[in-house]
Each structure stands twice: as C-alpha cells, then as structure tokens.
Design a protein around this motif. Structure first.
Motif, PDB file in Angstrom:
ATOM      1  N   GLU A  39      -8.987  -5.375   9.100  1.00  0.00           N
ATOM      2  CA  GLU A  39      -8.053  -6.463   9.386  1.00  0.00           C
ATOM      3  C   GLU A  39      -8.204  -7.589   8.374  1.00  0.00           C
ATOM      4  O   GLU A  39      -7.211  -8.162   7.901  1.00  0.00           O
ATOM      5  CB  GLU A  39      -8.311  -6.990  10.806  1.00  0.00           C
ATOM      6  CG  GLU A  39      -7.342  -8.078  11.248  1.00  0.00           C
ATOM      7  CD  GLU A  39      -5.909  -7.593  11.313  1.00  0.00           C
ATOM      8  OE1 GLU A  39      -5.004  -8.430  11.157  1.00  0.00           O
ATOM      9  OE2 GLU A  39      -5.687  -6.380  11.512  1.00  0.00           O
ATOM     10  N   GLU A  40      -9.465  -7.899   8.011  1.00  0.00           N
ATOM     11  CA  GLU A  40      -9.693  -8.938   7.008  1.00  0.00           C
ATOM     12  C   GLU A  40      -9.127  -8.532   5.655  1.00  0.00           C
ATOM     13  O   GLU A  40      -8.544  -9.351   4.934  1.00  0.00           O
ATOM     14  CB  GLU A  40     -11.198  -9.230   6.901  1.00  0.00           C
ATOM     15  CG  GLU A  40     -11.775  -9.899   8.131  1.00  0.00           C
ATOM     16  CD  GLU A  40     -13.282 -10.058   8.046  1.00  0.00           C
ATOM     17  OE1 GLU A  40     -13.876  -9.509   7.090  1.00  0.00           O
ATOM     18  OE2 GLU A  40     -13.866 -10.719   8.932  1.00  0.00           O
ATOM     19  N   HIS A  76     -16.020  -1.107  15.847  1.00  0.00           N
ATOM     20  CA  HIS A  76     -15.517  -2.479  15.970  1.00  0.00           C
ATOM     21  C   HIS A  76     -15.654  -3.221  14.649  1.00  0.00           C
ATOM     22  O   HIS A  76     -14.731  -3.946  14.233  1.00  0.00           O
ATOM     23  CB  HIS A  76     -16.291  -3.205  17.064  1.00  0.00           C
ATOM     24  CG  HIS A  76     -15.899  -4.654  17.214  1.00  0.00           C
ATOM     25  ND1 HIS A  76     -14.699  -5.039  17.759  1.00  0.00           N
ATOM     26  CD2 HIS A  76     -16.554  -5.800  16.862  1.00  0.00           C
ATOM     27  CE1 HIS A  76     -14.621  -6.363  17.748  1.00  0.00           C
ATOM     28  NE2 HIS A  76     -15.731  -6.839  17.206  1.00  0.00           N
ATOM     29  N   ARG A  77     -16.797  -3.023  13.950  1.00  0.00           N
ATOM     30  CA  ARG A  77     -16.983  -3.674  12.655  1.00  0.00           C
ATOM     31  C   ARG A  77     -15.986  -3.161  11.632  1.00  0.00           C
ATOM     32  O   ARG A  77     -15.444  -3.931  10.843  1.00  0.00           O
ATOM     33  CB  ARG A  77     -18.418  -3.444  12.157  1.00  0.00           C
ATOM     34  CG  ARG A  77     -19.482  -4.180  12.959  1.00  0.00           C
ATOM     35  CD  ARG A  77     -20.802  -4.201  12.211  1.00  0.00           C
ATOM     36  NE  ARG A  77     -21.326  -2.866  11.982  1.00  0.00           N
ATOM     37  CZ  ARG A  77     -22.116  -2.226  12.828  1.00  0.00           C
ATOM     38  NH1 ARG A  77     -22.474  -2.802  13.974  1.00  0.00           N
ATOM     39  NH2 ARG A  77     -22.565  -1.023  12.540  1.00  0.00           N
ATOM     40  N   ARG A  78     -15.729  -1.848  11.638  1.00  0.00           N
ATOM     41  CA  ARG A  78     -14.758  -1.283  10.689  1.00  0.00           C
ATOM     42  C   ARG A  78     -13.369  -1.860  10.923  1.00  0.00           C
ATOM     43  O   ARG A  78     -12.659  -2.213   9.976  1.00  0.00           O
ATOM     44  CB  ARG A  78     -14.719   0.245  10.832  1.00  0.00           C
ATOM     45  CG  ARG A  78     -15.902   0.945  10.204  1.00  0.00           C
ATOM     46  CD  ARG A  78     -15.611   2.417  10.020  1.00  0.00           C
ATOM     47  NE  ARG A  78     -15.420   3.105  11.286  1.00  0.00           N
ATOM     48  CZ  ARG A  78     -16.391   3.658  11.982  1.00  0.00           C
ATOM     49  NH1 ARG A  78     -17.634   3.609  11.538  1.00  0.00           N
ATOM     50  NH2 ARG A  78     -16.142   4.261  13.125  1.00  0.00           N
ATOM     51  N   ASP A  79     -12.980  -1.964  12.192  1.00  0.00           N
ATOM     52  CA  ASP A  79     -11.661  -2.522  12.505  1.00  0.00           C
ATOM     53  C   ASP A  79     -11.551  -3.962  12.017  1.00  0.00           C
ATOM     54  O   ASP A  79     -10.511  -4.378  11.482  1.00  0.00           O
ATOM     55  CB  ASP A  79     -11.414  -2.458  14.016  1.00  0.00           C
ATOM     56  CG  ASP A  79     -11.266  -1.026  14.524  1.00  0.00           C
ATOM     57  OD1 ASP A  79     -11.015  -0.135  13.685  1.00  0.00           O
ATOM     58  OD2 ASP A  79     -11.415  -0.808  15.736  1.00  0.00           O
ATOM     59  N   LYS A  80     -12.626  -4.719  12.200  1.00  0.00           N
ATOM     60  CA  LYS A  80     -12.617  -6.110  11.777  1.00  0.00           C
ATOM     61  C   LYS A  80     -12.507  -6.221  10.266  1.00  0.00           C
ATOM     62  O   LYS A  80     -11.748  -7.049   9.745  1.00  0.00           O
ATOM     63  CB  LYS A  80     -13.893  -6.804  12.273  1.00  0.00           C
ATOM     64  CG  LYS A  80     -13.926  -8.300  11.976  1.00  0.00           C
ATOM     65  CD  LYS A  80     -15.170  -8.935  12.570  1.00  0.00           C
ATOM     66  CE  LYS A  80     -15.203 -10.422  12.256  1.00  0.00           C
ATOM     67  NZ  LYS A  80     -16.429 -11.059  12.807  1.00  0.00           N
ATOM     68  N   VAL A  81     -13.268  -5.365   9.545  1.00  0.00           N
ATOM     69  CA  VAL A  81     -13.223  -5.381   8.079  1.00  0.00           C
ATOM     70  C   VAL A  81     -11.834  -5.017   7.578  1.00  0.00           C
ATOM     71  O   VAL A  81     -11.286  -5.662   6.677  1.00  0.00           O
ATOM     72  CB  VAL A  81     -14.279  -4.406   7.498  1.00  0.00           C
ATOM     73  CG1 VAL A  81     -14.050  -4.194   6.003  1.00  0.00           C
ATOM     74  CG2 VAL A  81     -15.677  -4.946   7.739  1.00  0.00           C
TER      75      VAL A  81
END
Length: 231
Positions: free
Chosen positions: A38-39, A31-36
């Motif tokens: 996307e940013e 989830h953190r990787r996906d968020k990074v």
C-alpha cells in the motif's frame, strides 16, 4: 511402550504448538506485506502525478499524460512503475519472501543415551532464513511448498546408532554407524523431498532400534542439521 507413547504425545504437542505459532507469524508477515504494498502504491501515484505536472503538453502529447509504464523513451530512459515496484519490494521484503529459505544448526553438546524415537535437537542455530527452523524443538516447519534438500550429520564415539529423517510421520531417510572399538566417526545422510507448506521435518533416533552410546558434538566434529529450498 507407555514411555514411548508418552514421548510421541509430547512431540505431537510440541509440533502443534509450533504450527500454531508459525500460523501467527505468517499472518503477521502477510499484514506487513499488505502495508508495504500500500505504501509503494501511494509513492508511485505521487511520482506519477509529479511527472505529469512537470511535462507540459506539446503538439504530440496534447491529450496524453506521461505514464510510468516501464518502457524506454527514445529521448531518455523513464523508469517504469513496474521497475520501481520491483526495486521497492526488493528493498523492503525480507529474503525468505523473495523465495530464499535455508537453515543450518549444530548440536552444541553431547546427547547422552537418547532413546527410541527421540527427536535430536540441534540447538545452535547458525542460519535460519525464513525462520522455519526451531532450535528449541529441533523441528523445521516449511514456510512454503517446494522441493527441499536436507542434510544431517551424526557423530559417534564408542556407540552404535541409527537415525531417521522424518517428514511428518514419513521416514524420508536413515543412517547407521557403529564405533565400538575405540573408533570415533561421523555419518551423514542427504535427502531431496517435495514438502508442503506447514510440513515438519526433523531428525530422530530410529523408531525401533535405539542402539547404544552417546551422540557426540564438539569443535573437532559437530552433529549438524541443515536444509534449503531448491525450487
């Protein structure tokens, strides 16, 4: 036999709990990787838009937008989106997500007369890149598939012991040492193995030969367990 089965059941319960916890940690990491990512994508789009506004069209670029394409320009270097993405990811993503996995743990105190198949716990964790090793259970759970190297060191005094390096239920390696006549020494084992994601690796007293005496560890000679991803 009943005690041995009870110990095995306890070990299996601990490993199951550890694996469930690891699955939760991996889901959170994803989830953190996906968020990074996307940013990073949003930042790159904003950068591209600013550059497109900055460069006014000329006769050579009348119908061409300035793109971040990761190539050199003859009149000056333009950092491409691929390079920006790599640099951003390297600054945001933890070392183990770049492929680095390594652990090193020490036994903080003496282990008094451990029995057959007893898992040895190296509780003083000095290095744990990737969070694969658990200092409470003594078990390393592989965060990813690959070729790993493992080393374990056992120190004995007035004792006779055999230990096994386990990958799940497979005996990957074994050591033996006898220090009966006032001797004090250490024995080490090394193993290279292909380990699948989620496999567990740990050191235990031999499954059929308990030996006798204590496993010693102090500032003059420590019992240790370590491993790292080769490829």
């Amino acid at each position: 036999m009943v005690n041995r089965q009870s110990d095995l059941i306890g070990d299996l319960k601990e490993r199951n709990t550890l694996q469930e916890r690891r699955i939760t940690e991996l889901e959170a990491a994803q989830h953190r990787r996906d968020k990074v990512c996307e940013e990073i994508k949003i930042r790159l789009e904003k950068t591209e838009n600013r550059l497109n506004k900055h460069f006014s069209p000329s006769s050579d670029t009348k119908n061409t937008k300035v793109k971040l394409i990761g190539k050199d320009n003859h009149k000056g270097r333009i950092v491409g989106s691929r390079s920006l993405l790599i640099n951003a990811r390297n600054s945001e993503i933890p070392p183990y997500e770049k492929g680095v996995i390594a652990f090193y743990a020490q036994m903080s105190s003496i282990r008094v007369r451990p029995g057959v198949s007893h898992t040895l716990i190296f509780d003083k964790v000095r290095t744990n890149v990737g969070n694969g090793y658990n200092g409470f259970t003594g078990v390393f759970t592989a965060p990813k598939e690959g070729i790993y190297a493992f080393i374990w060191v056992i120190r004995l005094y007035l004792a006779e012991r055999s230990t096994e390096l386990m990958v799940n239920n497979d005996i990957l390696g074994a050591t033996f040492m006898r220090t009966k006549n006032g001797d004090d020494g250490s024995v080490s084992g090394t193993a290279i193995a292909h380990v699948a994601k989620g496999d567990v690796v740990f050191v235990r007293i031999h499954s059929t030969y308990a030996g006798d005496g204590n496993v010693l560890s102090n500032v003059y000679g420590m019992a240790t367990f370590s491993g790292w991803l080769l490829h």
